[in-house]
Design a protein around this motif. Sequence first.
Motif, PDB file in Angstrom:
ATOM      1  N   LEU A  65       0.841  -1.050  -0.004  1.00 36.15           N
ATOM      2  CA  LEU A  65      -0.179  -0.036  -0.023  1.00 36.15           C
ATOM      3  C   LEU A  65       0.980   1.197  -0.092  1.00 36.15           C
ATOM      4  CD1 LEU A  65      -2.698  -0.866   2.484  1.00 36.15           C
ATOM      5  CD2 LEU A  65      -3.061  -0.524   0.160  1.00 36.15           C
ATOM      6  N   ILE A  68       2.025   2.037  -3.414  1.00 39.50           N
ATOM      7  CA  ILE A  68       1.089   2.675  -4.381  1.00 39.50           C
ATOM      8  C   ILE A  68       0.831   4.187  -4.011  1.00 39.50           C
ATOM      9  CG2 ILE A  68      -1.380   2.810  -4.759  1.00 39.50           C
ATOM     10  CD1 ILE A  68      -1.438  -0.266  -4.308  1.00 39.50           C
ATOM     11  N   LEU A 115      -2.970  -7.171  -6.087  1.00 35.36           N
ATOM     12  CA  LEU A 115      -4.172  -6.517  -5.579  1.00 35.36           C
ATOM     13  C   LEU A 115      -4.986  -7.262  -4.834  1.00 35.36           C
ATOM     14  CD1 LEU A 115      -5.335  -4.436  -8.576  1.00 35.36           C
ATOM     15  CD2 LEU A 115      -4.921  -3.319  -6.254  1.00 35.36           C
ATOM     16  N   ILE A 118      -3.259  -7.697  -1.313  1.00 28.88           N
ATOM     17  CA  ILE A 118      -3.496  -6.547  -0.428  1.00 28.88           C
ATOM     18  C   ILE A 118      -4.877  -6.369   0.136  1.00 28.88           C
ATOM     19  CG2 ILE A 118      -3.843  -4.114  -0.732  1.00 28.88           C
ATOM     20  CD1 ILE A 118      -1.599  -3.827  -2.864  1.00 28.88           C
ATOM     21  N   LYS A 119      -5.966  -6.899  -0.765  1.00 22.54           N
ATOM     22  CA  LYS A 119      -7.393  -6.771  -0.297  1.00 22.54           C
ATOM     23  C   LYS A 119      -7.598  -7.792   0.616  1.00 22.54           C
ATOM     24  CE  LYS A 119     -10.288  -5.518  -3.557  1.00 22.54           C
ATOM     25  NZ  LYS A 119     -10.836  -5.413  -4.998  1.00 22.54           N
ATOM     26  N   LEU A 136      -5.559   3.155  -3.216  1.00 25.52           N
ATOM     27  CA  LEU A 136      -5.559   1.885  -3.708  1.00 25.52           C
ATOM     28  C   LEU A 136      -6.654   1.513  -4.702  1.00 25.52           C
ATOM     29  CD1 LEU A 136      -4.987  -1.177  -3.401  1.00 25.52           C
ATOM     30  CD2 LEU A 136      -6.548  -1.264  -1.520  1.00 25.52           C
ATOM     31  N   GLU A 140      -6.314   0.436  -8.272  1.00 22.90           N
ATOM     32  CA  GLU A 140      -7.173  -0.827  -8.742  1.00 22.90           C
ATOM     33  C   GLU A 140      -7.592  -0.311 -10.207  1.00 22.90           C
ATOM     34  OE1 GLU A 140     -10.155  -3.985  -7.371  1.00 22.90           O
ATOM     35  OE2 GLU A 140      -9.976  -2.268  -6.161  1.00 22.90           O
TER      36      GLU A 140
END
Length: 156
Positions: A65, A68, A115, A118-119, A136, A140
Motif C-alpha cells: 500500500l 502505491i 491487488l 492487498i485486499k 488503492l 485498482e
Amino acid sequence: MAIHNHSDSKFRANCKWLKLQPPSHFSIEKRFLVDSENKKYPPMFWRAIDKIEEIELINVPGDMLLCIHESILFIYQYIVDICKIDASEIGADILMGILIYVTVQANLVYPNTTLEIIKQFSTTEELVGGEIGYYLSTWEIAVRYITSITQQEFDR
C-alpha cells in the motif's frame, strides 16, 4: 485467495502494445510533459514507475500500500513542482491518465494477484480509510482498465 493467472497474463499482453503509445494517448496533457534533459518522458514519472515496480518485490500488504501511495505522491509532486500546477487542481481526471501510463510503463508481472493479496490481508481501515484507501482504489481502477482494454477501444 484467488490467483489471477489469466488476468495477469492479459495485463502483460496489453502492456506490450500500450508501452508503444505516446503519453498523449493516455489523456496526459502536454503541460505535464516537460522534456528536461532531452529525455523522452518526464523524469518524475520514472520515480513513480520505480515505486510501483517495487510492489512486487515485497511481501507485506501494508508496504505494498505504501508503494502505491508513494508512487501517486511522486506524480503529485511532479505536477506541482515541475509543472507549477496548484495541488487543488489535480483531480481524478488528471491523475488517472498519468497513473495508467505509469502502471503500463512499470514492469509488473502479477498486478491483479498483488491487488488480491492487498485486499485479502490488509485491515479494513487500510482499505477504505482516507488517502491510502483512495489511492488503492485509484490504482485498482488503473490495473483493471489496462487488463480489460482492447487495442480497438484504446484507439477510439
